[in-house]
Structure formats: C-alpha cells, structure tokens
Design an enzyme around this catalytic site. Structure first.
Site, short mmCIF file in Angstrom:
data_model
loop_
_atom_site.label_atom_id
_atom_site.label_comp_id
_atom_site.label_asym_id
_atom_site.label_seq_id
_atom_site.Cartn_x
_atom_site.Cartn_y
_atom_site.Cartn_z
N ARG A 193 30.25 3.02 15.02
CA ARG A 193 30.41 2.31 14.28
C ARG A 193 30.74 1.00 14.06
NH1 ARG A 193 30.21 6.74 11.98
NH2 ARG A 193 31.34 8.65 11.98
N SER A 245 37.45 8.18 7.61
CA SER A 245 38.22 7.85 7.62
C SER A 245 38.97 6.51 8.04
CB SER A 245 37.58 8.44 9.56
OG SER A 245 36.21 8.84 9.12
N GLU A 271 38.87 2.02 11.54
CA GLU A 271 37.67 2.11 11.60
C GLU A 271 37.29 1.51 9.46
OE1 GLU A 271 35.31 5.28 11.16
OE2 GLU A 271 34.44 4.80 9.69
P1 NAP Z 1 35.77 17.80 13.12
O1 NAP Z 1 34.50 18.63 12.26
O2 NAP Z 1 37.09 17.61 12.20
O3 NAP Z 1 35.71 17.57 13.87
C1 NAP Z 1 36.69 16.02 14.51
C2 NAP Z 1 35.24 14.72 15.03
O4 NAP Z 1 35.73 15.90 16.54
C3 NAP Z 1 34.84 14.57 14.76
O5 NAP Z 1 35.47 13.23 14.12
C4 NAP Z 1 34.10 14.11 15.53
O6 NAP Z 1 33.09 12.70 16.22
C5 NAP Z 1 33.83 15.07 16.54
N1 NAP Z 1 33.42 16.77 17.09
C6 NAP Z 1 32.88 17.51 16.29
N2 NAP Z 1 32.44 18.48 16.67
C7 NAP Z 1 31.95 17.31 17.86
C8 NAP Z 1 30.60 17.63 18.37
N3 NAP Z 1 29.95 18.72 18.34
N4 NAP Z 1 30.12 16.66 19.29
C9 NAP Z 1 30.66 15.18 19.31
N5 NAP Z 1 31.62 15.05 19.24
C10 NAP Z 1 31.62 16.28 17.90
O7 NAP Z 1 35.59 16.30 12.22
P2 NAP Z 1 35.16 16.14 10.42
O8 NAP Z 1 36.35 15.27 10.35
O9 NAP Z 1 35.21 16.97 9.37
O10 NAP Z 1 34.07 15.00 10.04
C11 NAP Z 1 32.76 15.23 10.40
C12 NAP Z 1 31.88 14.14 10.69
O11 NAP Z 1 31.41 13.76 9.58
C13 NAP Z 1 32.13 13.63 11.99
O12 NAP Z 1 30.47 13.48 12.75
C14 NAP Z 1 32.51 12.61 10.86
O13 NAP Z 1 32.57 11.31 11.92
C15 NAP Z 1 31.67 12.33 10.05
N6 NAP Z 1 33.29 11.75 8.76
C16 NAP Z 1 32.67 10.20 9.06
C17 NAP Z 1 33.96 8.99 8.05
C18 NAP Z 1 33.71 8.08 7.79
O14 NAP Z 1 34.57 8.10 7.32
N7 NAP Z 1 33.63 7.74 9.20
C19 NAP Z 1 34.87 10.53 6.79
C20 NAP Z 1 34.26 11.95 7.74
C21 NAP Z 1 33.74 12.65 8.28
P3 NAP Z 1 32.30 11.96 15.37
O15 NAP Z 1 33.27 11.36 14.42
O16 NAP Z 1 32.62 11.14 16.56
O17 NAP Z 1 31.26 12.72 15.04
#
Ligand code: NAP
Length: 345
Positions: free
Chosen positions: A162, A232, A328
C-alpha cells in the site's frame, strides 16, 4: 475567507457531510494545470481526487477539489504481452471488467476495488494475492507547475505494501494522468487466497476467478453506495518474528503470513475481531460486522465519530497485542493531508 459551501458528501465513499470551497472536473492534463495555477494564484490548497475511496475528511476542506476524469483505454500487443494505456479517470472495476470482456486475463483478482485507475498506483492496490505492481508497466505523471509529463517505469515507482513514490516524492504538485498495464498473454491464475483455493487451476477461466472474487467481496465488504466506508481502514501490520511468536504463544489461531525478510504479516481484521469490536459503535460510526477491518458510516456519522472509533480500535489492539495499527486510509484536514497516526494518537 468564507466558510466552504460546496457539499462533497457524494465525492468520497465515507459519505460524511463535508464541504469544500469549490469542486472542478478536469478531463485533460491542460485542465489540471490550469486549475492548479488558478488555485495557486488565489492561494487555495488543491486536492486531487479520483473517487475518494481511500479518504477520511477530518473537517471541511478550505480549498478546491479537482476531480481527475481523464478517460480512454488503448490496447496494444507485443509478442508475449497485452499492453493497456489507461486514462487516470477510468473507473477501476469497469476497467477490470472491460479487460476480461476483451479476453485479457490478469486483473480479475483486483475486481470490485473502488476508485479510479489513476489512484491505483498511489496505494499499490492489492487483493487476493495480486497487487498493482504485478501488472503495472509505467505511470505517466504530470508536473502541475511545468505541464511536463514524465513516464515513470514500474520499477522506479517504489511500490510496497500500500505504498509508492506517489505518496512521498511525487505527492504535492503532481498528478497521475495515465497508467500503463502489462498483462501476460500466457495467463496464470493466482488462487492462493480464500475461496479461490477451491478453483481448479487447470480449467479455471479469468472470468470464473472474477466472479469468485466479486462473490467473496460482496459477501464481506459493505457497498459504499449503501453504507459509507473507505475499505480497509488499517494496514495489516508487519511485525518481527519475535513479536509474532509472542502473540502466537497466547493466540495460536492468529493468522500470520511469513514475509521474505523474515518478518510476519498479521491480519489486522483478526486482531480487531479478537478484541470483540465487531459492531462496536461510537456515534454514527461502527466497526463492520462482517469484516472488522472496515469502519463504516452506519448512521449519519461525523468525522469526529470515525476518528474517535479508529483511535479506540487502535488503542484496544495495542493494549491486547502490543501492536499499533497504522491507518491505510488517508486523512485530509482543513488545508490538506494530515499525518493519520498523529491525528489518532
Ligand atoms: P481475509 O481473507 O479475511 O484475510 C485477512 C488478511 O490475511 C488479508 O488482509 C490478507 O492480507 C491476509 N491473507 C489471507 N490469505 C493470505 C495468503 N494466502 N497469503 C498471504 N496473506 C493472506 O481478507 P479479506 O478482508 O477478505 O480481503 C481479501 C483480500 O482483499 C486481501 O488481499 C485484502 O488486502 C483485499 N482487500 C483490500 C481492501 C482495501 O481497502 N485495501 C479492502 C478489502 C479487501 P493482504 O491484505 O496483505 O492481502
């Protein structure tokens, strides 16, 4: 100076009742330079905005807002890649959909991320194992003082988690006008996250990955058109192996992901949830029930409510896990960007 009188509630996804002095739309680099110079002459701060999907306005903005609406998508090819040249004002999700309709795979994991293509490099947006840096070829950057456009190669954008050079060296006085993306003709699915693991890498299509990502996001994340939010709110903390080990000793279920430098990434949403904060509310702001990492404008929230809630969440997580979460979301004060950690301290 009069108080700002243009309501910008619909120009940022938190949907807070914020006012600015003036809102201008720019559809070309020339218009951006023109507005920049006018604002400077009249001594108003200028804030460049895409769709306001990663912003928290702390108070009314005593300046001008310019909406970057430079459009256009051009596709070309080389031996192994498709190349997309995309205007900064294109909506990101529509771009993802359009590329898939043209049978170009590569952006599907980044479906449904709110915001414009031109904002994507600033954050180095990422989801489900793919980040913008994986598909970015270059960023065209306008110097608002000189009108010159420089092409910054992806490897010079200092992309991190980010993070990018556009939050630092090129933050003030520059605007991204277009983004170059490079998609491999030999598509390889990225299926390491969540429900994507259930898809068969041998037979899956980019459109099926897109559909799965849309389904996962829609089930967990609030639609900003319905419930104000900025995605996020905090970054996932990257901590030393020692701190991670201490946390894991006490909370063996805590998700943790090893990083290449030996540190560990923790899931901020899990830490907040473990503090029993899902649904926790201050004024009109609340921690989202389905995903604790998202703070929402539940019911006519004010900026003050969101800041108080974010500050409370941060302190609770620090007390319990000895980890200080970093926002963020970018915080915008009366005259421009503020240091989010200082605001929450
Ligand atoms: P999640 O599946 O509940 O997982 C929680 C966190 O664990 C994620 O943020 C992700 O980090 C990390 N994670 C999960 N599986 C992983 C793997 N196989 N290897 C490495 N890291 C892992 O997450 P979620 O909230 O549903 O989000 C899913 C994805 O969408 C994530 O990549 C998240 O970053 C992205 N997202 C971003 C935003 C935003 O506003 N920036 C909002 C919603 C979702 P990472 O975040 O580093 O990938």
């Amino acid at each position: 100076m009069t108080s700002p009188s243009v309501l910008i509630q619909n120009l940022h996804t938190f949907g807070l009742p914020i006012y600015a002095e003036r809102v201008v739309t720019a559809e070309s680099s020339e218009q951006l330079v023109d507005v920049w110079q006018q604002a400077k002459q009249q001594q108003y701060p200028l804030l460049l905005l895409g769709e306001g999907s990663n912003m928290l306005f702390l108070e009314d903005f005593s300046g001008w807002i310019v909406l970057n609406r430079i459009k256009g998508i051009k596709i070309s090819e080389s031996e192994n890649f498709w190349h997309l040249h995309v205007g900064a004002g294109e909506n990101w999700h529509q771009l993802v959909r359009y590329s898939l309709e043209q049978n170009l795979g590569g952006l599907e994991n980044l479906a449904l991320i709110p915001g414009c293509a031109g904002s994507a490099p600033i954050q180095n947006i990422g989801a489900y194992g793919v980040e913008l840096k994986d598909v970015c070829e270059y960023v065209d950057l306008l110097n608002l003082d000189t009108g010159d456009i420089a092409r910054i190669a992806a490897q010079d954008c200092q992309f991190g988690y980010r993070e990018s050079i556009f939050k630092h060296q090129f933050r003030e006085g520059y605007s991204i006008v277009s983004v170059g993306l490079k998609l491999a003709k030999q598509w390889k699915p990225v299926l390491n996250y969540g429900d994507l693991r259930q898809l068969d890498p041998q037979t899956v299509t980019p459109m099926q990955v897109f559909d799965a990502v849309c389904a996962m996001r829609s089930s967990k994340l609030p639609d900003p058109k319905v419930t104000g939010n900025a995605g996020s709110f905090f970054k996932n903390p990257i901590v030393s192996a020692e701190i991670a080990a201490q946390i894991l000793q006490q909370f063996p279920n805590a998700p943790h992901y090893p990083q290449i430098d030996g540190q560990e990434k923790l899931a901020a949403g899990w830490l907040i949830d473990a503090c029993q904060l899902k649904g926790y509310r201050i004024g009109g702001a609340a921690v989202h029930q389905q995903q604790a990492l998202v703070l929402i404008n539940q019911d006519h929230a004010t900026s003050h409510d969101v800041v108080a809630l974010a500050s409370y969440v941060r302190k609770q997580v620090a007390e319990r896990f000895n980890v200080w979460l970093e926002p963020e979301v970018r915080f915008i004060g009366k005259f421009g960007e503020r240091n989010a950690i200082e605001v929450l301290a």
